[in-house]
Scaffold this motif. Structure first.
Motif, PDB file in Angstrom:
ATOM      1  N   GLY A 131       3.832  39.518  26.849  1.00 34.21           N
ATOM      2  CA  GLY A 131       4.905  38.870  26.114  1.00 34.21           C
ATOM      3  C   GLY A 131       5.133  39.577  24.795  1.00 34.21           C
ATOM      4  N   ALA A 132       5.994  39.007  24.009  1.00 36.87           N
ATOM      5  CA  ALA A 132       6.367  39.634  22.739  1.00 36.87           C
ATOM      6  C   ALA A 132       5.193  39.763  21.775  1.00 36.87           C
ATOM      7  CB  ALA A 132       7.483  38.839  22.080  1.00 36.87           C
ATOM      8  N   PHE A 133       4.164  38.936  21.942  1.00 37.75           N
ATOM      9  CA  PHE A 133       3.040  38.966  21.010  1.00 37.75           C
ATOM     10  C   PHE A 133       1.813  39.677  21.562  1.00 37.75           C
ATOM     11  CE2 PHE A 133       5.578  35.391  19.537  1.00 37.75           C
ATOM     12  CZ  PHE A 133       5.725  35.750  18.212  1.00 37.75           C
ATOM     13  N   VAL A 134       1.959  40.424  22.630  1.00 33.23           N
ATOM     14  CA  VAL A 134       0.802  41.063  23.247  1.00 33.23           C
ATOM     15  C   VAL A 134       0.188  42.138  22.351  1.00 33.23           C
ATOM     16  CG1 VAL A 134       2.038  42.854  24.543  1.00 33.23           C
ATOM     17  CG2 VAL A 134      -0.083  41.927  25.437  1.00 33.23           C
ATOM     18  N   PHE A 135       0.996  42.812  21.547  1.00 35.65           N
ATOM     19  CA  PHE A 135       0.473  43.885  20.713  1.00 35.65           C
ATOM     20  C   PHE A 135       0.309  43.480  19.253  1.00 35.65           C
ATOM     21  CE2 PHE A 135       5.046  44.325  20.650  1.00 35.65           C
ATOM     22  CZ  PHE A 135       5.321  44.514  19.302  1.00 35.65           C
ATOM     23  N   VAL A 136       0.750  42.300  18.877  1.00 34.19           N
ATOM     24  CA  VAL A 136       0.667  41.871  17.470  1.00 34.19           C
ATOM     25  C   VAL A 136      -0.781  41.822  16.965  1.00 34.19           C
ATOM     26  CG1 VAL A 136       1.191  39.996  15.864  1.00 34.19           C
ATOM     27  CG2 VAL A 136       2.895  40.728  17.524  1.00 34.19           C
ATOM     28  N   PRO A 137      -1.752  41.293  17.727  1.00 34.22           N
ATOM     29  CA  PRO A 137      -3.134  41.333  17.239  1.00 34.22           C
ATOM     30  C   PRO A 137      -3.624  42.764  16.999  1.00 34.22           C
ATOM     31  CG  PRO A 137      -2.969  39.804  19.058  1.00 34.22           C
ATOM     32  CD  PRO A 137      -1.660  40.522  18.987  1.00 34.22           C
ATOM     33  N   ASP A 138      -3.211  43.689  17.862  1.00 40.84           N
ATOM     34  CA  ASP A 138      -3.610  45.088  17.672  1.00 40.84           C
ATOM     35  C   ASP A 138      -2.967  45.685  16.427  1.00 40.84           C
ATOM     36  OD1 ASP A 138      -5.233  45.295  20.024  1.00 40.84           O
ATOM     37  OD2 ASP A 138      -3.379  45.237  21.182  1.00 40.84           O
ATOM     38  N   LEU A 139      -1.766  45.246  16.104  1.00 36.09           N
ATOM     39  CA  LEU A 139      -1.105  45.693  14.877  1.00 36.09           C
ATOM     40  C   LEU A 139      -1.904  45.247  13.659  1.00 36.09           C
ATOM     41  CD1 LEU A 139       1.397  46.856  13.354  1.00 36.09           C
ATOM     42  CD2 LEU A 139       2.366  44.568  13.535  1.00 36.09           C
ATOM     43  N   PHE A 140      -2.353  43.991  13.653  1.00 28.12           N
ATOM     44  CA  PHE A 140      -3.132  43.484  12.523  1.00 28.12           C
ATOM     45  C   PHE A 140      -4.510  44.140  12.436  1.00 28.12           C
ATOM     46  CE2 PHE A 140      -0.273  39.674  12.955  1.00 28.12           C
ATOM     47  CZ  PHE A 140       0.480  39.983  11.830  1.00 28.12           C
ATOM     48  N   VAL A 141      -5.126  44.399  13.583  1.00 23.86           N
ATOM     49  CA  VAL A 141      -6.397  45.134  13.591  1.00 23.86           C
ATOM     50  C   VAL A 141      -6.182  46.523  13.011  1.00 23.86           C
ATOM     51  CG1 VAL A 141      -8.149  46.177  15.088  1.00 23.86           C
ATOM     52  CG2 VAL A 141      -7.443  43.829  15.469  1.00 23.86           C
ATOM     53  N   GLY A 142      -5.069  47.155  13.368  1.00 23.29           N
ATOM     54  CA  GLY A 142      -4.754  48.477  12.827  1.00 23.29           C
ATOM     55  C   GLY A 142      -4.605  48.458  11.311  1.00 23.29           C
ATOM     56  N   LEU A 143      -3.962  47.428  10.788  1.00 27.16           N
ATOM     57  CA  LEU A 143      -3.837  47.315   9.327  1.00 27.16           C
ATOM     58  C   LEU A 143      -5.209  47.172   8.673  1.00 27.16           C
ATOM     59  CD1 LEU A 143      -0.728  44.972   9.042  1.00 27.16           C
ATOM     60  CD2 LEU A 143      -0.839  47.413   8.509  1.00 27.16           C
ATOM     61  N   ALA A 144      -6.076  46.387   9.290  1.00 26.88           N
ATOM     62  CA  ALA A 144      -7.433  46.232   8.751  1.00 26.88           C
ATOM     63  C   ALA A 144      -8.190  47.557   8.797  1.00 26.88           C
ATOM     64  CB  ALA A 144      -8.188  45.160   9.538  1.00 26.88           C
ATOM     65  N   ILE A 145      -7.998  48.324   9.853  1.00 26.72           N
ATOM     66  CA  ILE A 145      -8.663  49.624   9.958  1.00 26.72           C
ATOM     67  C   ILE A 145      -8.180  50.561   8.859  1.00 26.72           C
ATOM     68  CG2 ILE A 145      -8.962  51.672  11.418  1.00 26.72           C
ATOM     69  CD1 ILE A 145      -8.626  49.712  13.834  1.00 26.72           C
ATOM     70  N   VAL A 146      -6.877  50.549   8.593  1.00 27.69           N
ATOM     71  CA  VAL A 146      -6.335  51.406   7.526  1.00 27.69           C
ATOM     72  C   VAL A 146      -6.932  51.015   6.179  1.00 27.69           C
ATOM     73  CG1 VAL A 146      -4.220  52.028   6.280  1.00 27.69           C
ATOM     74  CG2 VAL A 146      -4.217  51.972   8.773  1.00 27.69           C
ATOM     75  N   VAL A 147      -7.082  49.722   5.934  1.00 29.09           N
ATOM     76  CA  VAL A 147      -7.713  49.270   4.682  1.00 29.09           C
ATOM     77  C   VAL A 147      -9.151  49.771   4.609  1.00 29.09           C
ATOM     78  CG1 VAL A 147      -8.513  47.229   3.418  1.00 29.09           C
ATOM     79  CG2 VAL A 147      -6.202  47.279   4.374  1.00 29.09           C
ATOM     80  N   LEU A 148      -9.892  49.649   5.707  1.00 33.21           N
ATOM     81  CA  LEU A 148     -11.281  50.144   5.721  1.00 33.21           C
ATOM     82  C   LEU A 148     -11.336  51.658   5.515  1.00 33.21           C
ATOM     83  CD1 LEU A 148     -12.809  48.055   8.654  1.00 33.21           C
ATOM     84  CD2 LEU A 148     -13.353  47.856   6.218  1.00 33.21           C
ATOM     85  N   LEU A 149     -10.392  52.368   6.122  1.00 34.96           N
ATOM     86  CA  LEU A 149     -10.346  53.816   5.908  1.00 34.96           C
ATOM     87  C   LEU A 149     -10.110  54.162   4.450  1.00 34.96           C
ATOM     88  CD1 LEU A 149      -8.337  55.186   8.965  1.00 34.96           C
ATOM     89  CD2 LEU A 149     -10.570  55.965   8.206  1.00 34.96           C
ATOM     90  N   TYR A 150      -9.154  53.477   3.846  1.00 36.52           N
ATOM     91  CA  TYR A 150      -8.860  53.733   2.435  1.00 36.52           C
ATOM     92  C   TYR A 150     -10.073  53.398   1.573  1.00 36.52           C
ATOM     93  CZ  TYR A 150      -6.800  53.425  -2.175  1.00 36.52           C
ATOM     94  OH  TYR A 150      -6.542  53.596  -3.511  1.00 36.52           O
ATOM     95  N   GLN A 151     -10.690  52.246   1.821  1.00 33.22           N
ATOM     96  CA  GLN A 151     -11.855  51.849   1.013  1.00 33.22           C
ATOM     97  C   GLN A 151     -13.028  52.801   1.199  1.00 33.22           C
ATOM     98  OE1 GLN A 151     -12.195  49.487  -1.311  1.00 33.22           O
ATOM     99  NE2 GLN A 151     -10.002  49.146  -1.107  1.00 33.22           N
ATOM    100  N   SER A 152     -13.149  53.368   2.386  1.00 30.94           N
ATOM    101  CA  SER A 152     -14.270  54.298   2.617  1.00 30.94           C
ATOM    102  C   SER A 152     -14.061  55.629   1.906  1.00 30.94           C
ATOM    103  CB  SER A 152     -14.457  54.531   4.132  1.00 30.94           C
ATOM    104  OG  SER A 152     -13.372  55.276   4.650  1.00 30.94           O
ATOM    105  N   GLN A 153     -12.833  55.894   1.477  1.00 28.66           N
ATOM    106  CA  GLN A 153     -12.532  57.140   0.753  1.00 28.66           C
ATOM    107  C   GLN A 153     -12.738  56.995  -0.762  1.00 28.66           C
ATOM    108  OE1 GLN A 153     -11.661  59.965   2.494  1.00 28.66           O
ATOM    109  NE2 GLN A 153     -12.008  58.683   4.277  1.00 28.66           N
ATOM    110  N   THR A 154     -12.808  55.756  -1.237  1.00 25.37           N
ATOM    111  CA  THR A 154     -12.906  55.553  -2.694  1.00 25.37           C
ATOM    112  C   THR A 154     -14.346  55.484  -3.150  1.00 25.37           C
ATOM    113  OG1 THR A 154     -12.725  53.155  -2.420  1.00 25.37           O
ATOM    114  CG2 THR A 154     -10.716  54.385  -2.843  1.00 25.37           C
TER     115      THR A 154
END
Length: 141
Positions: free
Chosen positions: A118-141
């Motif tokens: 359905g329309a929300f099948v990939f939305v959880p993966d989108l939010f997980v991706g945002l969290a991963i980007v935050v972790l990536l950024y924090q791991s660089q600082t």
């Protein structure tokens, strides 16, 4: 390990996200989309788009998590303690989540995609991706 003085955390994170996006887009556009039910059944165009979106986001997460796991393993080698072991374990658990939630992996293992696309099948993966980007950024600082 020497760091490039021109590489800022933001620049490094953006570069990783761009590279991962290109890889995910290439995989999404070249992979054949698995069908529901009998192999002869064709999927409606809207469902194919949703499955491709899920393939894109789960592949993007997988590539980003490979980079994150590499960063955390390198950190563990430099600073072996309980905290860095937890970071490595977290990244590996998320890596397994991204791998097992990818419809292409389901098809490779012989399973048909789940029928509740359905329309929300990939939305959880989108939010997980945002969290991963935050972790990536924090791991660089």
């Amino acid at each position: 390990m020497r760091r490039d003085p021109t590489a800022t955390p933001l620049r490094t994170t953006v570069t990783l996200v761009v590279v991962a996006s290109v890889v995910a887009l290439a995989v999404t556009l070249t992979a054949s989309i698995p069908t529901h039910g009998p192999a002869s059944r064709t999927l409606p165009a809207q469902i194919r788009v949703l499955i491709r979106a899920e393939v894109f986001f789960t592949t993007l997460n997988l590539v980003l998590l490979l980079a994150l796991a590499g960063i955390y393993v390198r950190l563990y080698r430099d600073l072996p303690n309980k905290y860095t072991v937890s970071l490595v374990t977290l990244s590996l658990a998320l890596l397994l989540y991204a791998l097992t939630s990818n419809p292409l992996v389901h098809a490779l293992l012989g399973f048909r995609p789940r029928p509740n696309v359905g329309a929300f099948v990939f939305v959880p993966d989108l939010f997980v991706g945002l969290a991963i980007v935050v972790l990536l950024y924090q791991s660089q600082t």
